[in-house]
Design a protein around this motif. Structure first.
Motif, mmCIF file in Angstrom:
data_model
loop_
_atom_site.group_PDB
_atom_site.id
_atom_site.type_symbol
_atom_site.label_atom_id
_atom_site.label_comp_id
_atom_site.label_asym_id
_atom_site.label_seq_id
_atom_site.Cartn_x
_atom_site.Cartn_y
_atom_site.Cartn_z
ATOM 1 N N LEU A 86 43.451 61.511 49.886
ATOM 2 C CA LEU A 86 42.975 62.092 48.632
ATOM 3 C C LEU A 86 43.743 61.512 47.448
ATOM 4 C CD1 LEU A 86 42.601 65.796 49.785
ATOM 5 C CD2 LEU A 86 40.734 64.296 49.027
ATOM 6 N N ASP A 87 45.059 61.426 47.580
ATOM 7 C CA ASP A 87 45.891 60.876 46.506
ATOM 8 C C ASP A 87 45.535 59.428 46.203
ATOM 9 O OD1 ASP A 87 47.218 63.304 46.326
ATOM 10 O OD2 ASP A 87 48.993 62.615 47.415
ATOM 11 N N ALA A 88 45.065 58.707 47.218
ATOM 12 C CA ALA A 88 44.671 57.300 47.053
ATOM 13 C C ALA A 88 43.250 57.160 46.505
ATOM 14 C CB ALA A 88 44.791 56.570 48.391
ATOM 15 N N GLY A 89 42.590 58.281 46.218
ATOM 16 C CA GLY A 89 41.221 58.223 45.698
ATOM 17 C C GLY A 89 40.197 57.934 46.770
ATOM 18 N N MET A 90 40.491 58.346 48.004
ATOM 19 C CA MET A 90 39.609 58.079 49.140
ATOM 20 C C MET A 90 39.173 59.384 49.824
ATOM 21 S SD MET A 90 41.742 54.750 50.499
ATOM 22 C CE MET A 90 40.895 54.654 52.048
ATOM 23 N N PRO A 91 38.453 60.257 49.094
ATOM 24 C CA PRO A 91 38.065 61.531 49.691
ATOM 25 C C PRO A 91 37.101 61.399 50.867
ATOM 26 C CG PRO A 91 36.962 61.231 47.586
ATOM 27 C CD PRO A 91 37.967 60.114 47.726
ATOM 28 N N PHE A 92 36.277 60.341 50.883
ATOM 29 C CA PHE A 92 35.377 60.146 52.024
ATOM 30 C C PHE A 92 36.192 59.970 53.302
ATOM 31 C CE2 PHE A 92 33.122 57.384 54.997
ATOM 32 C CZ PHE A 92 31.933 58.070 55.146
ATOM 33 N N ALA B 224 40.715 59.911 42.485
ATOM 34 C CA ALA B 224 42.172 60.036 42.582
ATOM 35 C C ALA B 224 42.707 61.029 41.557
ATOM 36 C CB ALA B 224 42.841 58.673 42.413
ATOM 37 N N THR B 225 42.173 60.990 40.347
ATOM 38 C CA THR B 225 42.627 61.897 39.297
ATOM 39 C C THR B 225 42.280 63.338 39.633
ATOM 40 O OG1 THR B 225 42.314 60.166 37.653
ATOM 41 C CG2 THR B 225 42.440 62.419 36.822
ATOM 42 N N GLU B 226 41.120 63.550 40.213
ATOM 43 C CA GLU B 226 40.644 64.897 40.515
ATOM 44 C C GLU B 226 41.040 65.395 41.899
ATOM 45 O OE1 GLU B 226 39.387 66.917 38.427
ATOM 46 O OE2 GLU B 226 38.932 65.526 36.813
ATOM 47 N N ALA B 227 41.735 64.575 42.674
ATOM 48 C CA ALA B 227 42.082 64.964 44.039
ATOM 49 C C ALA B 227 42.839 66.285 44.054
ATOM 50 C CB ALA B 227 42.929 63.874 44.695
ATOM 51 N N PRO B 228 42.436 67.189 44.916
ATOM 52 C CA PRO B 228 43.150 68.471 44.998
ATOM 53 C C PRO B 228 44.495 68.307 45.688
ATOM 54 C CG PRO B 228 41.567 68.337 46.764
ATOM 55 C CD PRO B 228 41.371 67.100 45.910
#
Length: 181
Positions: A63-69, A165-169
């Motif tokens: 998530l922090d890396a902008g990879m929610p998938f 990445a910015t919006e990652a919970p």
């Protein structure tokens, strides 16, 4: 292509080592398929059995890396391999990750719907302090509702989709920074 996947030239379909259909195209950071031969991001291996803490740690890294998938795939492994009593938690977390994925891809309707569905699924874990396995369930439910509202409002106003990445919970309370409004 991963080593356990092959391209079945006869049928034009990608297949895994057991012959099951499997899309072997590389994917970008949001899980979108790229053309064969393109440079993609490494895929998450399937069927990895992790404990709850390992699942949360790996999903947070993605998530922090902008990879929610990719984080959703980690949660999917947890619901498939973990105790049945936790299935709703892991499925709900996977839906939150996929909701963020869709929102970041520009699919506001699908993103907001999945964020709300995931929040509803994990909401039952908010009782008794709002934590499960160190996961800030109460905070995630609030994050999902707030992001879903902003995504829908942004789509109506024609704004740019949110950055994953910015919006990652933040999955645990200890790591939850404030998101800008």
């Amino acid at each position: 292509m991963k080593g356990d996947e092959t391209r079945d030239v006869r049928g034009g379909r990608d297949r895994d080592a057991e012959g099951r259909a499997r899309n072997a195209r590389p994917r970008d950071g949001l899980g979108r398929p790229l053309p064969h031969g393109a440079e993609g991001v490494p895929r998450q291996p399937e069927g990895v059995v992790r404990g709850p803490e390992g699942t949360v740690r790996e999903a947070q890294r993605l998530l922090d890396a902008g990879m929610p998938f990719h984080a959703h795939e980690v949660f999917e492994d947890a619901w498939k391999s973990g105790p049945g009593g936790d299935r709703e938690l892991w499925q709900g977390l996977a839906q939150l990750a996929v909701g963020l994925t869709h929102a970041a891809r520009g699919n506001a309707t699908g993103g907001a719907r999945l964020l709300r569905r995931g929040a509803g699924r994990i909401g039952g874990y908010a009782a008794g302090g709002g934590e499960a396995y160190g996961i800030d369930v109460t905070g995630l439910v609030g994050w999902a509702g707030e992001l879903a509202d902003r995504v829908e409002a942004g789509a109506s106003a024609g704004t740019v989709p949110p950055d994953a990445a910015t919006e990652a919970p933040r999955l645990s309370r200890a790591r939850r920074p404030e998101h800008p409004a």
